[in-house]
Enzyme design. Structure first.
Site, PDB file in Angstrom:
ATOM      1  N   ASN A  38       1.045  -1.042   0.124  1.00  0.00           N
ATOM      2  CA  ASN A  38      -0.224   0.038   0.355  1.00  0.00           C
ATOM      3  C   ASN A  38       1.204   1.366  -0.070  1.00  0.00           C
ATOM      4  OD1 ASN A  38       0.545  -0.109   3.392  1.00  0.00           O
ATOM      5  ND2 ASN A  38      -1.723   0.816   3.403  1.00  0.00           N
ATOM      6  N   LYS A  81      12.646  -7.709   1.116  1.00  0.00           N
ATOM      7  CA  LYS A  81      11.424  -8.595   0.271  1.00  0.00           C
ATOM      8  C   LYS A  81      10.187  -7.549  -0.474  1.00  0.00           C
ATOM      9  CE  LYS A  81       7.338 -11.152   0.174  1.00  0.00           C
ATOM     10  NZ  LYS A  81       6.969 -10.007  -0.845  1.00  0.00           N
ATOM     11  N   GLY A 135       2.769  -5.052   7.430  1.00  0.00           N
ATOM     12  CA  GLY A 135       1.385  -5.840   6.793  1.00  0.00           C
ATOM     13  C   GLY A 135       0.288  -6.421   7.465  1.00  0.00           C
ATOM     14  N   SER A 136      -0.537  -6.955   7.398  1.00  0.00           N
ATOM     15  CA  SER A 136      -1.137  -7.918   7.930  1.00  0.00           C
ATOM     16  C   SER A 136      -1.174  -8.661   9.425  1.00  0.00           C
ATOM     17  CB  SER A 136      -1.895  -8.766   6.567  1.00  0.00           C
ATOM     18  OG  SER A 136      -1.382  -9.849   7.216  1.00  0.00           O
ATOM     19  N   GLY A 189       2.073 -11.094  10.360  1.00  0.00           N
ATOM     20  CA  GLY A 189       3.129 -10.007  11.457  1.00  0.00           C
ATOM     21  C   GLY A 189       2.785 -11.113  12.592  1.00  0.00           C
ATOM     22  N   GLU A 245       4.121  -4.071  12.664  1.00  0.00           N
ATOM     23  CA  GLU A 245       3.512  -2.931  12.391  1.00  0.00           C
ATOM     24  C   GLU A 245       2.138  -3.369  11.800  1.00  0.00           C
ATOM     25  OE1 GLU A 245       3.665  -0.230  14.151  1.00  0.00           O
ATOM     26  OE2 GLU A 245       6.162  -0.766  14.936  1.00  0.00           O
ATOM     27  N   CYS A 283      -3.281   2.046   6.568  1.00  0.00           N
ATOM     28  CA  CYS A 283      -3.138   0.938   7.662  1.00  0.00           C
ATOM     29  C   CYS A 283      -4.043   2.333   8.820  1.00  0.00           C
ATOM     30  CB  CYS A 283      -1.908   1.059   8.056  1.00  0.00           C
ATOM     31  SG  CYS A 283      -1.025   1.470   8.322  1.00  0.00           S
ATOM     32  N   GLN A 304      -8.085  -8.333  -3.736  1.00  0.00           N
ATOM     33  CA  GLN A 304      -8.649  -6.578  -2.368  1.00  0.00           C
ATOM     34  C   GLN A 304     -10.018  -6.667  -2.470  1.00  0.00           C
ATOM     35  OE1 GLN A 304      -6.462  -6.375   0.372  1.00  0.00           O
ATOM     36  NE2 GLN A 304      -7.775  -5.228   1.036  1.00  0.00           N
ATOM     37  N   GLU A 353     -10.710  -5.272  10.704  1.00  0.00           N
ATOM     38  CA  GLU A 353      -9.824  -4.687   9.342  1.00  0.00           C
ATOM     39  C   GLU A 353     -10.559  -4.349   7.924  1.00  0.00           C
ATOM     40  OE1 GLU A 353      -6.305  -4.247   8.525  1.00  0.00           O
ATOM     41  OE2 GLU A 353      -5.413  -2.635   8.339  1.00  0.00           O
ATOM     42  N   GLU A 371       8.154   2.712  14.781  1.00  0.00           N
ATOM     43  CA  GLU A 371       9.026   3.393  13.252  1.00  0.00           C
ATOM     44  C   GLU A 371       9.389   4.997  13.758  1.00  0.00           C
ATOM     45  OE1 GLU A 371       8.776   0.086  10.248  1.00  0.00           O
ATOM     46  OE2 GLU A 371       6.543   1.557  10.387  1.00  0.00           O
TER      47      GLU A 371
HETATM   48  P1  NAP Z   1       0.503  -9.031   4.327  1.00  0.00           P
HETATM   49  O1  NAP Z   1      -0.535  -9.877   3.316  1.00  0.00           O
HETATM   50  O2  NAP Z   1       0.675  -9.507   5.087  1.00  0.00           O
HETATM   51  O3  NAP Z   1       1.577  -8.763   3.240  1.00  0.00           O
HETATM   52  C1  NAP Z   1       2.679  -8.164   3.610  1.00  0.00           C
HETATM   53  C2  NAP Z   1       4.264  -8.373   3.177  1.00  0.00           C
HETATM   54  O4  NAP Z   1       4.812 -10.235   4.112  1.00  0.00           O
HETATM   55  C3  NAP Z   1       4.348  -8.823   2.278  1.00  0.00           C
HETATM   56  O5  NAP Z   1       5.450  -9.056   0.939  1.00  0.00           O
HETATM   57  C4  NAP Z   1       4.515 -10.745   1.527  1.00  0.00           C
HETATM   58  O6  NAP Z   1       4.081 -11.015   0.543  1.00  0.00           O
HETATM   59  C5  NAP Z   1       4.289 -10.868   2.522  1.00  0.00           C
HETATM   60  N1  NAP Z   1       4.245 -12.210   3.357  1.00  0.00           N
HETATM   61  C6  NAP Z   1       2.832 -13.173   3.046  1.00  0.00           C
HETATM   62  N2  NAP Z   1       2.987 -14.244   3.449  1.00  0.00           N
HETATM   63  C7  NAP Z   1       4.712 -13.907   4.466  1.00  0.00           C
HETATM   64  C8  NAP Z   1       4.731 -15.368   5.077  1.00  0.00           C
HETATM   65  N3  NAP Z   1       4.581 -15.899   5.580  1.00  0.00           N
HETATM   66  N4  NAP Z   1       6.343 -15.237   6.236  1.00  0.00           N
HETATM   67  C9  NAP Z   1       7.023 -14.097   5.707  1.00  0.00           C
HETATM   68  N5  NAP Z   1       6.200 -13.191   5.124  1.00  0.00           N
HETATM   69  C10 NAP Z   1       4.395 -13.144   4.269  1.00  0.00           C
HETATM   70  O7  NAP Z   1      -0.540  -7.593   4.039  1.00  0.00           O
HETATM   71  P2  NAP Z   1      -0.526  -6.708   2.828  1.00  0.00           P
HETATM   72  O8  NAP Z   1      -1.709  -7.193   2.659  1.00  0.00           O
HETATM   73  O9  NAP Z   1       0.548  -6.801   1.778  1.00  0.00           O
HETATM   74  O10 NAP Z   1      -0.974  -5.061   3.326  1.00  0.00           O
HETATM   75  C11 NAP Z   1      -2.137  -4.799   3.620  1.00  0.00           C
HETATM   76  C12 NAP Z   1      -2.080  -4.969   5.338  1.00  0.00           C
HETATM   77  O11 NAP Z   1      -0.785  -3.998   5.958  1.00  0.00           O
HETATM   78  C13 NAP Z   1      -3.141  -3.959   5.997  1.00  0.00           C
HETATM   79  O12 NAP Z   1      -3.415  -5.026   7.811  1.00  0.00           O
HETATM   80  C14 NAP Z   1      -2.850  -2.816   6.994  1.00  0.00           C
HETATM   81  O13 NAP Z   1      -3.279  -2.295   7.866  1.00  0.00           O
HETATM   82  C15 NAP Z   1      -1.191  -3.098   6.828  1.00  0.00           C
HETATM   83  N6  NAP Z   1      -0.422  -1.904   6.976  1.00  0.00           N
HETATM   84  C16 NAP Z   1      -0.320  -1.343   8.011  1.00  0.00           C
HETATM   85  C17 NAP Z   1       0.962  -0.437   8.195  1.00  0.00           C
HETATM   86  C18 NAP Z   1       1.382  -0.076   9.366  1.00  0.00           C
HETATM   87  O14 NAP Z   1       2.251   1.050   9.240  1.00  0.00           O
HETATM   88  N7  NAP Z   1       1.017  -0.118  11.097  1.00  0.00           N
HETATM   89  C19 NAP Z   1       1.505   0.029   7.105  1.00  0.00           C
HETATM   90  C20 NAP Z   1       0.278   0.098   5.841  1.00  0.00           C
HETATM   91  C21 NAP Z   1       0.216  -1.538   6.016  1.00  0.00           C
HETATM   92  P3  NAP Z   1       3.678 -11.467  -0.731  1.00  0.00           P
HETATM   93  O15 NAP Z   1       2.802 -10.739  -0.625  1.00  0.00           O
HETATM   94  O16 NAP Z   1       4.696 -10.956  -1.748  1.00  0.00           O
HETATM   95  O17 NAP Z   1       3.566 -12.852  -0.961  1.00  0.00           O
END
Ligand code: NAP
Length: 481
Positions: free
Chosen positions: A150, A173, A226-227, A231, A248, A282, A329, A383, A462
């Site tokens: 995002n 990555k 990420g999610s 996390g 985060e 987020c 999404q 969310e 962060e």
């Molecule tokens: P995600 O599905 O958790 O993916 C985030 C990253 O983790 C991607 O690079 C993904 O790789 C990788 N990943 C997936 N499975 C993994 C595993 N088993 N082991 C290690 N890495 C793995 O999240 P997203 O859909 O990209 O992002 C949206 C989420 O991010 C929302 O929940 C949002 O609230 C959160 N977010 C939080 C913040 C904050 O600062 N708090 C900021 C921005 C976004 P691939 O997708 O390439 O497979």
């Protein structure tokens, strides 16, 4: 068509698998390019390169490391138009937003470049009057960075820049969906002449590349955004092998509109907080908690503001909201809209996929508003990460604070009120890492700590000076002559 390569030990190279993955434009479904679908072996090679580079990198002065960041900032700045366009094509946010994010990346790089010349410790009086006691900071070593789609420029940079300036080497990555943008960011460091092995990038599935980074015994720290589902899994693996980690994650961010609020400001903040970037921040506003006496007036103003939202291809001038970043999404968002209807919330705006004309080729969902939402509904708890808000009402301000806190998340929260007492009580009572008064829930300043409470984070922060806490360890030194 672009085929992006991994970047390992100063070389751009194909994955050992020979596999690539196509990246699609969510606005029209066209293929934008291909990225490497890497294996665990590619990660191992990247970690070996980063481990080899770490001694020489940490031996450089902070000022010398900073010079590379200043150069990378200049290069990124000169490429803003190209990188922002790629970002819009890859994940749909509008071009002005993408340019703003890239400019923020430049500012983050310059901020941390300067950090190389700032203090790294304190002198603490020793009980022995003949001794000197002080603290100093040491890098973790090699850091693994895993980022979402995002903010494909800002987040990789707000993790890489502090990692590097404090003397760590990096294996990153980026999210697959925005790996072309991620590659262009890494190219800026390459063009800045960063020494071989200091930054390494491996693209590919999180379940393969991400997991190997997290498991690798030579990765001393993992920073993840990420999610919460991913996390928590990362946190468990890191904890088991004793690596430092920082997570985060998501949010379910509330905006309270008090009875004395400036309604025009509150409406503008709600629209911007909830629907910019198609609600895929987020810190996006997802719950609006409005005083019952002004609810009807607020809703009338909100509905007329919605008429101004122009939806379409984010590259076109005047477009205010783009598509969801991917088909997956979009389907998640549509599922939650269905859930909201079934739960008995009152749909007062939007609620559908947009399929007329060119919009039908992309993943566009109408900005959606549910009224009469209660806190036990899924749409008030989970969310959604899309352009959907839930309106709830309250009578007494304490009730609004309770509603605001009634989720597992605690990332960002805001209130619109003119009363100083209400503001201060909100600051004290709300469970959120980012608290904003008379401002939308979204809005992060690079020089200030950022992170969430409760399930939104691993309770770390962060950005700004806070980044130092994760990317370094403190040594306490006692010197006796
Ligand atoms: P995600 O599905 O958790 O993916 C985030 C990253 O983790 C991607 O690079 C993904 O790789 C990788 N990943 C997936 N499975 C993994 C595993 N088993 N082991 C290690 N890495 C793995 O999240 P997203 O859909 O990209 O992002 C949206 C989420 O991010 C929302 O929940 C949002 O609230 C959160 N977010 C939080 C913040 C904050 O600062 N708090 C900021 C921005 C976004 P691939 O997708 O390439 O497979």
């Amino acid at each position: 068509m672009t085929t992006c390569l991994n970047y390992i030990q100063g070389q751009w190279k194909e994955s050992q698998t020979g596999d690539v993955k196509e990246i699609y434009n969510p606005t029209n479904g066209t293929v934008l390019g291909k990225v490497q679908q890497s294996s665990k072996e590619d990660v191992d090679e990247a970690v070996a390169a980063a481990s080899e580079a770490k001694r020489a990198w940490r031996k450089l002065s902070g000022a010398a490391r900073g010079q590379y960041l200043f150069k990378a900032a200049d290069i990124l700045e000169s490429r803003i138009d190209d990188i922002a366009k790629t970002m819009t094509e890859e994940m749909g946010k509008t071009l002005p937003e993408a340019k703003g994010e890239t400019a923020r990346g430049v500012a983050i790089l310059r901020y941390y470049a300067g950090e190389g010349m700032r203090k790294t410790g304190d002198v603490i009086p020793a009980t022995d009057s003949e001794a000197l006691m002080y603290t100093t900071r040491t890098p973790l070593g090699t850091v693994g960075i895993i980022t979402p789609w995002n903010f494909p420029v800002a987040i990789p940079i707000w993790k890489m820049a502090p990692a590097l300036i404090y003397g760590n080497t990096v294996v990153i990555k980026p999210a697959t969906e925005t790996a072309i943008t991620g590659t262009k960011v890494v190219e800026c460091f390459y063009e800045a002449g960063i020494p071989e092995g200091v930054i390494n990038m491996v693209t590919g599935a999180g379940s393969v590349v991400g997991e190997r980074i997290v498991e690798h015994p030579s990765i001393a720290g993992i920073t993840f955004t990420g999610s919460d589902k991913t996390g928590k899994r990362i946190g468990q693996t890191a904890l088991t092998r004793g690596a430092k980690y920082q997570l985060e994650m998501g949010g379910k961010n509330p905006t309270i509109v008090a009875s004395d609020a400036d309604l025009d400001k509150a409406v503008a903040g709600t629209v911007s907080g909830a629907f910019k970037s198609t609600g895929q921040k987020c810190t996006a506003t997802s719950r609006v908690i409005v005083h019952q006496d002004i609810k009807d007036q607020f809703v009338d103003k909100l509905l007329s503001a919605m008429e101004e939202i122009k939806i379409g291809d984010g590259l076109q001038e005047g477009i205010w909201m783009g598509p969801c970043a991917s088909e997956g999404q979009m389907n998640t968002v549509l599922d939650y809209i269905d859930i909201g209807k079934k739960e008995g919330a009152k749909l007062i705006h939007g609620g559908n996929r947009l399929s007329d004309g060119a919009l039908g080729q992309g993943y566009f969902v109408e900005p959606t508003i549910f009224d009469e939402v209660t806190s036990n509904m899924k749409i008030a708890q989970e969310e959604i990460f899309g352009p959907v808000i839930a309106i709830m009402t309250f009578c007494e301000i304490e009730e609004a604070f309770e509603l605001a806190n009634d989720t597992d998340y605690g990332l960002s929260a805001s209130i619109y009120t003119e009363k100083i007492g209400g503001m201060l009580k909100f600051v004290e009572d709300v469970d959120a890492g980012l608290v904003r008064i008379n401002a939308e829930t979204a809005g992060v300043e690079l020089q200030a700590p950022f992170g969430g409470m409760k399930q939104s984070s691993s309770h770390s922060r962060e950005q700004g000076e806070a980044a130092k806490e994760f990317f370094t360890s403190i040594k306490t030194v006692f010197v006796k002559g």
